[in-house]
Enzyme design. Sequence first.
Site: not given
Length: 402
Positions: A7, A14, A90, A179, A209-210, A240, A282, A284, A332-334, A384
């Site tokens: 990526n 990445k 990607r 996405h 996510g972000n 955003r 973030d 959190r 969404g996951e956490n 992904e």
Amino acid sequence: MKVFVVNSGSSSVKFQLFEMDNEQVIVKGIAQKIALSDSHISFKLCKNRESKKLAIPMKNHQEAIDAILTLLTDNHIISGKNDIDAIGHRLVHAGEHYHSAVVVTEDVLMRMTECNDLAPLHNPPNILGVRTCQKLFPETFQAGCFDTAFHQTMPDYSYIYPIDYAMYEKYKVRRYGFHGTSHLFVSCEAAKLLNTTTESLKIVSCHLGNGCSLTAVKHGKSIDTSMGLTPLEGVMMGTRSGDVDPGLIFFLEEKEGEDVASVKRLLNRKSGLKGVSGVSNDMRDVTAAREGGNDRARLAIDIFIYRLKKQIGSYAAAMEGVDTIVFTGGIGENNPEVRSRTLHGLSFLGVTLDEEKNKSIFGESAIISTPESKVKVVVIPTNEELVIARETVRLRNQQKSK
Ligand code: ADP
């Protein structure tokens, strides 16, 4: 069979190396700050969770990918370049081309270049990553998955903006969505978890996510998605704004004397959770600030959830029903609070969350609705890179069998 997934971003690369015989990640990492004085590579070996971070001078993407391969070889993760059987990239924007993954050819690269204006931050480094891998691996099979591909099934009334049609004809100004690889993956995984296929479902997929986007996946196809021409459209995100009145841009230009570039920065980088809370992008950090009594942090989360709920409702209408809601991405996951409050009061749609189950799910696949709930609510960690690796294997096998 080993597949190297790349990526390539503007200043980073990445990577993940997969053993596709058992779909396990061998190593994953990132080369960061390419062309800067403090460039470095971090990677994590998945077998023993060992992590390393090394300062390595990298002047460009070729040096970065070269350095990654040298590191993998020196650490006995691969015996050399020949150990890699295929490469999956990607890729971000293919305009109106390609509904699914592609074998990377000159034609593909040419079409990507044509879309540079639509994704100026992503397509040029994507192309650079492919070119570099072609140079370093001249004989190796290379494929790619575009973020926009999954959304190419949207009907015209969903992707055309209600503006002068000449803008579409002249510049291909339309909604593309992003996405896509994630929405495709989580909708298929959700169907598997529910012992069915996506063809029989009406899914609202929420990638939070972000960057955040929702997709209406009707019978396996994306029929609408919340991001548009750019990733700025749609729900509220980390930095955003998501949807705002376009008139706001002219207002700010006039009142504040802002130029186009500063309004663009305002909406992309200084809005969303960060802009409203004044604390952080973030979730959190914003949640912690709210717990400490910060009312703007409270407001930021309330807006985030309210807009999410509205978008889910609009997709239930667009698909003339919904039977599955999927949550993925870091939030969404956490984040049980976001999931629970977003779905609160949607029993009229047939949604009943199992609150206790919801509270116990962090980063793992699970059904979090009650057994009686008409609409199934599912958490699926997105992956992904695995989709890209799988598609690369599929296309390679297809080519071999020709
Ligand atoms: P990106 O979109 O950059 O890939 P992520 O998918 O990691 O980012 O999403 C980042 C968001 O997810 C942040 O708002 C963060 O608070 C939230 N998040 C990520 N991981 C966790 C976690 N383990 N627990 C709670 N929230 C998390």
